[in-house]
Design a protein around this motif. Structure first.
Motif, short mmCIF file in Angstrom:
data_model
loop_
_atom_site.label_atom_id
_atom_site.label_comp_id
_atom_site.label_asym_id
_atom_site.label_seq_id
_atom_site.Cartn_x
_atom_site.Cartn_y
_atom_site.Cartn_z
N GLN A 1 6.82 4.57 8.86
CA GLN A 1 5.93 5.71 9.16
C GLN A 1 4.46 5.34 8.96
O GLN A 1 3.59 5.91 9.62
CB GLN A 1 6.25 6.89 8.26
CG GLN A 1 7.53 7.61 8.61
CD GLN A 1 7.83 8.66 7.58
OE1 GLN A 1 7.66 9.84 7.82
NE2 GLN A 1 8.25 8.25 6.39
N GLU A 2 4.20 4.43 8.06
CA GLU A 2 2.80 4.07 7.79
C GLU A 2 2.18 3.41 9.03
O GLU A 2 1.16 3.89 9.54
CB GLU A 2 2.75 3.19 6.52
CG GLU A 2 1.38 3.03 5.96
CD GLU A 2 0.78 1.66 6.23
OE1 GLU A 2 -0.17 1.33 5.55
OE2 GLU A 2 1.24 0.93 7.12
N PRO A 3 2.77 2.32 9.58
CA PRO A 3 2.20 1.78 10.82
C PRO A 3 2.33 2.75 12.00
O PRO A 3 1.46 2.79 12.87
CB PRO A 3 3.00 0.50 11.06
CG PRO A 3 4.27 0.67 10.28
CD PRO A 3 3.89 1.49 9.08
N GLY B 1 3.53 -6.08 -0.21
CA GLY B 1 4.22 -5.03 0.53
C GLY B 1 3.67 -3.63 0.32
O GLY B 1 3.27 -3.27 -0.79
N HIS B 2 3.62 -2.86 1.40
CA HIS B 2 3.15 -1.47 1.27
C HIS B 2 3.93 -0.49 2.14
O HIS B 2 3.73 0.71 2.04
CB HIS B 2 1.65 -1.38 1.58
CG HIS B 2 1.29 -1.81 2.96
ND1 HIS B 2 0.90 -3.09 3.25
CD2 HIS B 2 1.28 -1.14 4.13
CE1 HIS B 2 0.66 -3.18 4.56
NE2 HIS B 2 0.90 -2.03 5.11
N GLU B 3 4.83 -0.99 3.01
CA GLU B 3 5.58 -0.07 3.88
C GLU B 3 7.00 0.05 3.32
O GLU B 3 7.69 -0.96 3.18
CB GLU B 3 5.62 -0.63 5.31
CG GLU B 3 4.22 -0.78 5.91
CD GLU B 3 4.21 -1.49 7.26
OE1 GLU B 3 5.29 -1.80 7.80
OE2 GLU B 3 3.11 -1.72 7.78
N PHE B 4 7.41 1.27 3.00
CA PHE B 4 8.72 1.40 2.35
C PHE B 4 9.32 2.79 2.51
O PHE B 4 8.64 3.77 2.84
CB PHE B 4 8.61 1.10 0.85
CG PHE B 4 7.94 2.20 0.06
CD1 PHE B 4 8.68 3.22 -0.51
CD2 PHE B 4 6.56 2.22 -0.12
CE1 PHE B 4 8.08 4.26 -1.21
CE2 PHE B 4 5.94 3.25 -0.83
CZ PHE B 4 6.70 4.27 -1.37
N ILE C 1 7.70 -5.32 6.79
CA ILE C 1 6.57 -6.25 6.72
C ILE C 1 5.49 -5.83 7.71
O ILE C 1 5.76 -5.60 8.88
CB ILE C 1 7.02 -7.71 7.02
CG1 ILE C 1 8.14 -8.13 6.06
CG2 ILE C 1 5.83 -8.66 6.91
CD1 ILE C 1 8.67 -9.55 6.32
N CYS C 2 4.27 -5.74 7.22
CA CYS C 2 3.11 -5.39 8.05
C CYS C 2 2.43 -6.68 8.51
O CYS C 2 2.57 -7.73 7.88
CB CYS C 2 2.14 -4.59 7.19
SG CYS C 2 0.67 -4.03 8.06
N GLY C 3 1.71 -6.60 9.61
CA GLY C 3 0.93 -7.75 10.05
C GLY C 3 -0.01 -8.24 8.96
O GLY C 3 -0.21 -9.44 8.79
ZN LIG Z 1 1.04 -1.53 7.20
#
Ligand SMILES: [Zn+2]
Ligand SMILES: [Zn+2]
Length: 347
Positions: A148-150, A63-66, A37-39
């Motif tokens: 890895q994305e954040p 959702g976008h981080e996986f 979960i991203c901010g």
């Molecule tokens: Zn993010």
């Protein structure tokens, strides 16, 4: 299949039974291993004003981080195959606009943003265009691959894009969100001499120390005097503004040394006044706005750091919940005082 869906333009989200999507010609179908979960997801979930600009159409999968595995490929997909272990860049760039043609795909305005302006990854299966896929090292644990994305934000923010060497530099980080905490680890891994983080929440300061911050200062408790003492009033080589308020920006600019660099990552909608602009110009301080990650330079730097063994981001993962318990996950993100780092979703 189950998916976490924003069903109404209102607070909350629902676990909905939806059909497995079909990948387009240039897309792949991914089976979720781990989501994170991203901010931003948290803002969308709470439906505050900042989040409402993203979600144009409901229903939409969040959702976008996986981290996931490819289970089907479209007929034009060339570089990826079934079985590949992947994550993805969130900015689904258009590839044609002036930014895209000038190696600035991370600030493409005509593309889509995965999970923000189109369906995302908080589902058992989801589609992703081939051009934003990142192939993971098979040795990388899925929960690390998923963040890895954040971590890319943290790396881009810490290293900047022209003065990438942090060796022997002093770094001051303002903010204690998970990305700021990861930036502390990145700066140490890159050889920074001194890393000081300024935050508000005890639990997060504790994680920042675990990530290698030399000092974690609590906002308001004489922090500015301490910072002044440590730097003999001269400020830091690099300051990362990762809190997102006009006060934080002013503080960051003030504590960037003459000729140093301030990375601007925090977001707010207020006007920004630079006191004594002439003095600012003469100071040669550089403000570098950080939007997303450089595609693919930042991803390569993330990979280098993770594979070198010099960076361990596992302390930042504080909670793991099942996908169907996403409400609990968002609850951890919004509880006060803030005690969560990254919250992981497992299908
Ligand atoms: Zn993010
Ligand atoms: Zn573009």
């Amino acid at each position: 299949m189950k998916a976490v869906v924003k069903t109404r333009k209102a607070p909350g989200a629902e676990l909905v039974d939806v059909s497995v999507p079909k990948p387009g010609a240039d897309e792949v179908l991914v089976k979720l291993i781990i989501g994170s979960i991203c901010g931003t997801d948290s803002h969308i979930y709470a439906w505050d004003s900042g989040a409402q600009v993203y979600i144009k159409n409901v229903p939409q999968v969040l959702g976008h981080e996986f981290a996931g595995t490819i289970v089907e490929v479209g007929k034009e997909v060339r570089k990826f195959k079934v079985g590949d272990y992947v994550s993805a860049e969130t900015h689904i760039y258009c590839g044609k606009c002036v930014q895209c043609r000038n190696d600035q795909r991370h600030i493409c305005e005509t593309g889509r943003i995965f999970g923000l302006t189109c369906n995302g990854c908080f589902a058992e299966y989801f589609t992703v265009p081939e051009r934003v896929l990142w192939k993971n090292n098979s040795q990388l644990p899925p929960e690390i691959a998923a963040i890895q994305e954040p971590l890319g934000n943290a790396v881009y923010c810490a290293l900047g894009d022209y003065d990438k060497n942090l060796e022997e530099k002093s770094v001051f980080i303002i903010g204690d969100g998970p990305t700021a905490i990861m930036a502390a680890g990145v700066a140490k891994a890159e050889g920074a001499r001194l890393v000081i983080i300024l935050g508000r929440h005890d639990r997060r300061m504790e994680i920042a120390r675990k990530m290698g911050a030399d000092r974690a200062l609590k906002d308001g408790q004489g922090a500015e005097e301490i910072v002044s003492d440590i730097t003999a009033g001269k400020g830091f080589d690099v300051v990362l503004e990762m809190a997102g308020s006009p006060e934080a920006v002013k503080l960051a600019l003030r504590w960037t040394r003459i000729g140093g660099r301030m990375s601007a990552f925090g977001i707010h909608g207020e006007p920004l006044v630079i006191d004594n602009y002439g003095q600012y110009v003469r100071s040669g301080k550089k403000i570098l706005p950080i939007s997303g990650r450089l595609i693919w330079r930042t991803w390569e730097e993330v990979q280098r750091l993770l594979e070198s063994g010099s960076l361990d981001v596992s302390p930042v993962i504080t909670h793991k919940v099942r996908l169907e318990e996403f409400e609990k996950g968002f609850g951890f993100m919004t509880q006060r005082p803030k005690a969560s780092g990254k919250v992981i979703l497992i299908p």
